[in-house]
Design an enzyme around this catalytic site. Structure first.
Site, PDB file in Angstrom:
ATOM      1  N   GLU A 152      -3.426  -0.146   8.223  1.00 47.51           N
ATOM      2  CA  GLU A 152      -2.250   0.265   9.012  1.00 47.51           C
ATOM      3  C   GLU A 152      -2.398  -0.295  10.416  1.00 47.51           C
ATOM      4  OE1 GLU A 152      -1.316   4.476   9.264  1.00 47.51           O
ATOM      5  OE2 GLU A 152      -1.721   4.728   7.121  1.00 47.51           O
ATOM      6  N   TYR A 196      -4.203   1.690  15.929  1.00 50.82           N
ATOM      7  CA  TYR A 196      -2.961   1.723  16.701  1.00 50.82           C
ATOM      8  C   TYR A 196      -3.186   1.469  18.182  1.00 50.82           C
ATOM      9  CZ  TYR A 196      -0.606   3.381  12.549  1.00 50.82           C
ATOM     10  OH  TYR A 196      -0.081   3.445  11.285  1.00 50.82           O
ATOM     11  N   HIS A 237      -3.106  10.837   0.942  1.00 48.50           N
ATOM     12  CA  HIS A 237      -2.505  10.628   2.264  1.00 48.50           C
ATOM     13  C   HIS A 237      -1.855  11.958   2.676  1.00 48.50           C
ATOM     14  CE1 HIS A 237      -1.005   7.229   5.061  1.00 48.50           C
ATOM     15  NE2 HIS A 237      -0.689   8.369   5.649  1.00 48.50           N
ATOM     16  N   ARG A 284       0.853  -1.188   0.000  1.00 51.35           N
ATOM     17  CA  ARG A 284       0.000   0.000   0.000  1.00 51.35           C
ATOM     18  C   ARG A 284       0.888   1.236   0.000  1.00 51.35           C
ATOM     19  NH1 ARG A 284      -2.631   2.996   4.901  1.00 51.35           N
ATOM     20  NH2 ARG A 284      -3.822   4.532   3.746  1.00 51.35           N
ATOM     21  N   GLU A 332      -7.543   8.424   6.519  1.00 55.61           N
ATOM     22  CA  GLU A 332      -7.788   9.072   7.801  1.00 55.61           C
ATOM     23  C   GLU A 332      -8.286  10.522   7.689  1.00 55.61           C
ATOM     24  OE1 GLU A 332      -4.428   8.681  10.392  1.00 55.61           O
ATOM     25  OE2 GLU A 332      -4.435   6.499  10.320  1.00 55.61           O
ATOM     26  N   ASN A 349      -7.277   1.788   9.999  1.00 57.49           N
ATOM     27  CA  ASN A 349      -5.971   2.027  10.615  1.00 57.49           C
ATOM     28  C   ASN A 349      -6.170   1.985  12.113  1.00 57.49           C
ATOM     29  OD1 ASN A 349      -5.094   2.444   8.044  1.00 57.49           O
ATOM     30  ND2 ASN A 349      -4.560   4.604   8.306  1.00 57.49           N
TER      31      ASN A 349
HETATM   32  C1  FCB Z   1      -1.299   7.231  10.835  1.00 59.70           C
HETATM   33  C2  FCB Z   1      -0.890   7.755   9.474  1.00 59.70           C
HETATM   34  C3  FCB Z   1       0.451   7.272   9.011  1.00 59.70           C
HETATM   35  C4  FCB Z   1       1.454   7.251  10.153  1.00 59.70           C
HETATM   36  C5  FCB Z   1       0.892   6.486  11.317  1.00 59.70           C
HETATM   37  C6  FCB Z   1       1.850   6.348  12.473  1.00 59.70           C
HETATM   38  O1  FCB Z   1      -2.169   8.116  11.428  1.00 59.70           O
HETATM   39  O2  FCB Z   1      -1.838   7.383   8.501  1.00 59.70           O
HETATM   40  O3  FCB Z   1       0.871   8.095   7.957  1.00 59.70           O
HETATM   41  O4  FCB Z   1       1.811   8.523  10.476  1.00 59.70           O
HETATM   42  O5  FCB Z   1      -0.276   7.095  11.762  1.00 59.70           O
END
Ligand code: FCB
Length: 458
Positions: A361, A303, A126, A82, A171, A301
């Site tokens: 992500e 985290y 992006h 990607r 995002e 995405n």
């Molecule tokens: C996300 C973004 C990516 C990177 C990660 C850590 O929010 O999409 O570009 O910065 O975080």
């Protein structure tokens, strides 16, 4: 979670396994071959905006190291990559004349992937908006959404014969809220009202891009990538449950609901009052249908998670995010919460039933160093990776239709306002020599992927 070790045999045979990057974070070459400036060129060159004054001028020098990086991607054993396209590399003024040299770069990238047996996944936006469009108001004005639709048509027409997977936006929450609300990201405005105008034009842009992809790349799969987290109440009190619901509305439902044809969530429209796109008179007849254009997949995405506490009078959400004691945190201060990925995926399946879900992500940052033996022992990232793969497997077992996983990121890169300070790669980059070194996490991913191949057809 019962099992934190992923089992390759538990993933579907046709699962998409990839790594992800984005244009401004890796390419460098900001003004080469006719590229126009983006808001990130401007922002990173503005004193005080990034840690250490870092810019993406060189980044990973990917623009000049394409073949080497393609070989690196191939060496991981992934079946997908990607990446994003820099809008001002293709349309230096945002609209109007096409820069053929810019398109050619991405065409070579696509061909280089295909020849190596890797499926290209293209993100159209992006975050590197052409500066010329920002000068006209950026995402706060509808004409930017229209320009985005035109740009999507140019890319889909040029690459659609070979690219079968398009992501419209990455995002939009970050583009709108961090870019126009808090000013932490480009273009650096601090105006909440503008940020909610931006959310609307981003979602309208998504709808117009979907139309363009359908028209110019028929048969391609297309969708949107959102940054989502599962929101939990800090305690079992009704007040904290309410706070979790508001954080969920702010981060998740504000984008999911319109993307799934429901328009903006009513509770949030009421909470936002004057800030809402409706109150600002920005929602045109037909926008609900446009924003809700049917997609083929949802990109996620993920985290971390959010733990919400009721906080009357605090901000417009009257809620605060807390960091539970005793949890583990990455170098960004984000809580490591793999179980929340399972909860998130299961919830998305239940509430939105996307045709397919791809984790576009997932990753973590830690201050890695190359050891005297030349290797990078990133034990924490390795554990983060395996635990999130196990969490994905658990979601599959619980009925979530997950079709792929992309690790963020292929390699250390320009981490936006944090500059080069925050390393997210499964490959280490020495920014003074551009040497790439596979980290332990990268090795673990490679070994895991080799085992998934062994299980195909078993
Ligand atoms: C996300 C973004 C990516 C990177 C990660 C850590 O929010 O999409 O570009 O910065 O975080």
């Amino acid at each position: 979670m019962t099992n934190r070790t992923p089992d390759p045999a538990r993933f579907p045979a046709r699962f998409t396994w990839g790594v992800a990057t984005s244009s401004y974070q890796i390419e460098g070459a900001p003004f080469e071959d006719g590229k126009g400036p983006s808001i990130w060129d401007t922002f990173s060159h503005t004193p005080g905006k990034t840690v250490g004054g870092d810019t993406g001028d060189v980044a990973c020098d990917h623009y000049h190291r394409l073949d080497e990086d393609l070989d690196l991607i191939q060496s991981l054993g992934v079946n997908a990559y990607r990446f994003s396209i820099s809008w001002p590399r293709v349309l230096p003024q945002g609209r109007g004349p096409v820069n053929q040299a810019g398109l050619d770069f991405y065409s070579r990238l696509v061909d280089g992937l295909l020849v190596r047996g890797i499926t290209p996944w293209v993100t159209l936006y992006h975050w590197d908006l052409p500066q010329t469009l920002e000068d006209e108001g950026g995402w706060t004005v509808r004409s930017t959404a229209e320009a985005f639709g035109t740009y999507a048509a140019v890319v889909a027409a040029a690459l659609g014969d070979r690219v079968r997977h398009f992501i419209t936006l990455n995002e939009p929450w970050c583009s709108a809220y961090l870019g126009y609300g808090t000013g932490v990201h480009a273009p650096g405005h601090t105006d909440l009202k503008a940020s909610y105008a931006a959310t609307h034009h981003l979602m309208v842009g998504h709808g117009l891009a979907m139309q363009a992809i359908r028209a110019h790349a028929p048969g391609a799969q297309a969708g949107i990538t959102l940054n989502l987290y599962h929101a939990y109440p800090a305690t079992d009190s009704a007040a904290d449950h309410g706070a979790a619901r508001r954080l969920d509305g702010f981060q998740n439902r504000w984008y999911l609901d319109p993307a799934y044809g429901r328009g903006y969530p009513q509770d949030m429209v009421e909470l936002l009052g004057d800030l809402s796109p409706h109150a600002q008179g920005l929602v045109h007849p037909g926008d609900t249908e446009l924003m809700g254009a049917p997609t083929d997949f949802l990109g996620i995405n993920m985290y971390s998670r959010a733990v919400a506490q009721d906080a009357p009078g605090e901000g417009f959400l009257h809620a605060r995010q807390i960091q539970p004691e005793g949890s583990e945190y990455t170098g960004f201060g984000w809580e490591v919460a793999p179980d929340s990925l399972t909860d998130l995926l299961v919830r998305l399946q239940q509430d939105y039933a996307p045709h397919a879900m791809y984790i576009t992500e997932n990753g973590s940052t830690y201050p890695d160093t190359v050891g005297p033996d030349g290797t990078v022992h990133d034990a924490e990232r390795t554990r983060y990776l395996t635990e999130h793969l196990a969490a994905t497997q658990e979601a599959l077992a619980r009925g979530a239709k997950v079709s792929g996983y992309f690790a963020w990121s292929l390699m250390d890169n320009f981490e936006w306002a944090e500059g080069y300070d925050k390393r997210f790669g499964i490959v280490h980059v020495d920014f003074s020599t551009q040497a790439r070194t596979l980290k332990q996490s990268g090795r673990t991913y490679r070994e895991f992927l080799a085992r998934t191949r062994d299980t195909v057809g078993a």
